[in-house]
Design an enzyme around this catalytic site. Structure first.
Site, mmCIF file in Angstrom:
data_model
loop_
_atom_site.group_PDB
_atom_site.id
_atom_site.type_symbol
_atom_site.label_atom_id
_atom_site.label_comp_id
_atom_site.label_asym_id
_atom_site.label_seq_id
_atom_site.Cartn_x
_atom_site.Cartn_y
_atom_site.Cartn_z
ATOM 1 N NE ARG A 33 -2.069 -1.504 3.483
ATOM 2 C CZ ARG A 33 -2.195 -1.151 4.813
ATOM 3 N NH1 ARG A 33 -3.237 -0.397 5.055
ATOM 4 N NH2 ARG A 33 -1.723 -1.419 5.904
ATOM 5 C CG ASN A 51 -3.834 -4.603 3.409
ATOM 6 O OD1 ASN A 51 -3.343 -4.419 2.317
ATOM 7 N ND2 ASN A 51 -2.893 -4.290 4.450
#
Length: 107
Positions: A33, A51
């Site tokens: 990320r 996520n």
């Protein structure tokens, strides 16, 4: 012909594209990320990355078609030197959100 890139990331590009993307493979617990956000911000892309409970990562990515392609190339290059890999499970075009001009990580 490639879309033009807006010189100012806060002015919507006339060739604006937005995609919903789902990544699989090893993409959690490896800085995915943060790497995605860093690349997206460098390319003046908007959207978010998050996520998911099933181990996948969801993303919405918005910008010129050219910069979106650059994003995927740079993300692949960033992970090519590592012993694990991610896959693009799904990618679909969706309607752009012209007022969206920031890429962020969702928790």
């Amino acid at each position: 012909m490639a879309d033009s890139v807006s010189p100012n990331p806060h002015i919507p590009d006339q060739g604006l594209r937005r995609y919903t993307v789902r990544f699989g493979g090893r993409c959690q617990g490896v800085g995915f990320r943060f790497t995605s956000a860093d690349i997206a911000n460098h390319l003046h892309l908007a959207g978010w990355v998050k996520n998911e409970d099933d181990g996948s990562v969801s993303m919405e990515l918005q910008g010129s078609a050219e910069n979106c392609q650059r994003f995927f190339a740079q993300l692949q290059r960033a992970y090519s030197r590592l012993p694990w890999s991610f896959t693009v499970e799904d990618i679909d075009p969706i309607d752009p959100i012209p007022e969206d001009n920031v890429f962020h990580i969702r928790y």
